[in-house]
Design an enzyme around this catalytic site. Structure first.
Site, PDB file in Angstrom:
ATOM      1  N   ALA A  40     -23.002  11.802 -34.725  1.00 48.78           N
ATOM      2  CA  ALA A  40     -22.676  12.327 -33.536  1.00 48.78           C
ATOM      3  C   ALA A  40     -24.106  12.601 -32.706  1.00 48.78           C
ATOM      4  O   ALA A  40     -25.203  13.144 -33.455  1.00 48.78           O
ATOM      5  CB  ALA A  40     -22.271  13.600 -33.748  1.00 48.78           C
ATOM      6  N   GLY A  45     -29.054  16.325 -37.843  1.00 46.30           N
ATOM      7  CA  GLY A  45     -29.351  15.356 -38.735  1.00 46.30           C
ATOM      8  C   GLY A  45     -29.651  14.035 -37.937  1.00 46.30           C
ATOM      9  O   GLY A  45     -30.521  13.169 -38.182  1.00 46.30           O
ATOM     10  N   CYS A  46     -28.826  13.861 -37.070  1.00 49.70           N
ATOM     11  CA  CYS A  46     -28.711  12.586 -36.196  1.00 49.70           C
ATOM     12  C   CYS A  46     -29.878  12.689 -35.244  1.00 49.70           C
ATOM     13  O   CYS A  46     -30.653  11.496 -34.948  1.00 49.70           O
ATOM     14  CB  CYS A  46     -27.232  12.663 -35.539  1.00 49.70           C
ATOM     15  SG  CYS A  46     -25.925  12.312 -36.478  1.00 49.70           S
ATOM     16  N   THR A  47     -30.256  13.604 -34.774  1.00 46.44           N
ATOM     17  CA  THR A  47     -31.760  13.920 -33.839  1.00 46.44           C
ATOM     18  C   THR A  47     -32.667  13.350 -34.597  1.00 46.44           C
ATOM     19  O   THR A  47     -33.671  12.782 -34.394  1.00 46.44           O
ATOM     20  CB  THR A  47     -31.669  15.382 -33.287  1.00 46.44           C
ATOM     21  OG1 THR A  47     -30.177  15.402 -32.332  1.00 46.44           O
ATOM     22  CG2 THR A  47     -32.815  15.366 -32.652  1.00 46.44           C
ATOM     23  N   ALA A  50     -32.671   9.647 -35.406  1.00 45.65           N
ATOM     24  CA  ALA A  50     -33.013   9.091 -34.084  1.00 45.65           C
ATOM     25  C   ALA A  50     -34.679   9.370 -33.710  1.00 45.65           C
ATOM     26  O   ALA A  50     -35.080   8.187 -33.417  1.00 45.65           O
ATOM     27  CB  ALA A  50     -32.236   9.683 -32.923  1.00 45.65           C
TER      28      ALA A  50
END
Length: 157
Positions: A40, A45-47, A50
């Site tokens: 998401a 974590g995804c930030t 990315a």
């Protein structure tokens, strides 16, 4: 769910990017592509993941790789993610998780001791002919890009 292995043909797809433009894997034939699936946009974590790709993008591109991020988020949410974190590569929307499933990046996982069904954080390296060179399942967000660079034989960023 079927996992992909080295040598398999990468499933083709056409998905909308953060600006609602269609992007197809076939558009990149003749180039190497790193596809990464993440749960998401705008989550910690995804930030982290990315931003690691963003920070390594110039060297990855210099080595001949194009990076594409894929999540179930809407193009609007992906646009906000791009803008808030200065992301400089396409983010693709797969709301019905069909492409996640085609790559084996959707299934059961443990989350705080519970078994749930969702996105399996995964990365695939696709060669110029559309074949899988690396299929990495259940990767950790932190340090993933550095490990991927090592796997690909690239110097640390």
């Amino acid at each position: 769910m079927t996992n992909l292995d080295k040598g398999d043909t990468a499933p083709d797809f056409t998905l909308l990017d953060q600006d609602e433009h269609p992007v197809s894997l076939g558009d990149f034939r003749g180039r190497r592509v790193i596809l990464y699936f993440y749960p998401a946009a705008q989550t910690p974590g995804c930030t982290t993941q990315a931003c690691d790709f963003r920070d390594s993008l110039a060297s990855l591109q210099g080595a001949g790789y194009t990076v594409l991020g894929i999540s179930r988020d809407t193009p609007e949410k992906l646009r906000a993610f791009r803008d808030s974190d200065g992301l400089t590569f396409p983010l693709l929307s797969d709301p019905d998780h069909a492409i996640h499933e085609a790559y084996g990046a959707w299934g059961e996982k443990q989350n705080y001791g519970k078994t749930i069904t969702g996105v399996l954080r995964s990365t695939f390296v696709v060669d110029e002919d559309g074949k899988i060179v690396e299929a990495l399942y259940n990767v950790k967000a932190t340090g993933h890009v550095a490990r991927l660079r090592k796997t690909l034989g690239l110097d640390a960023a």
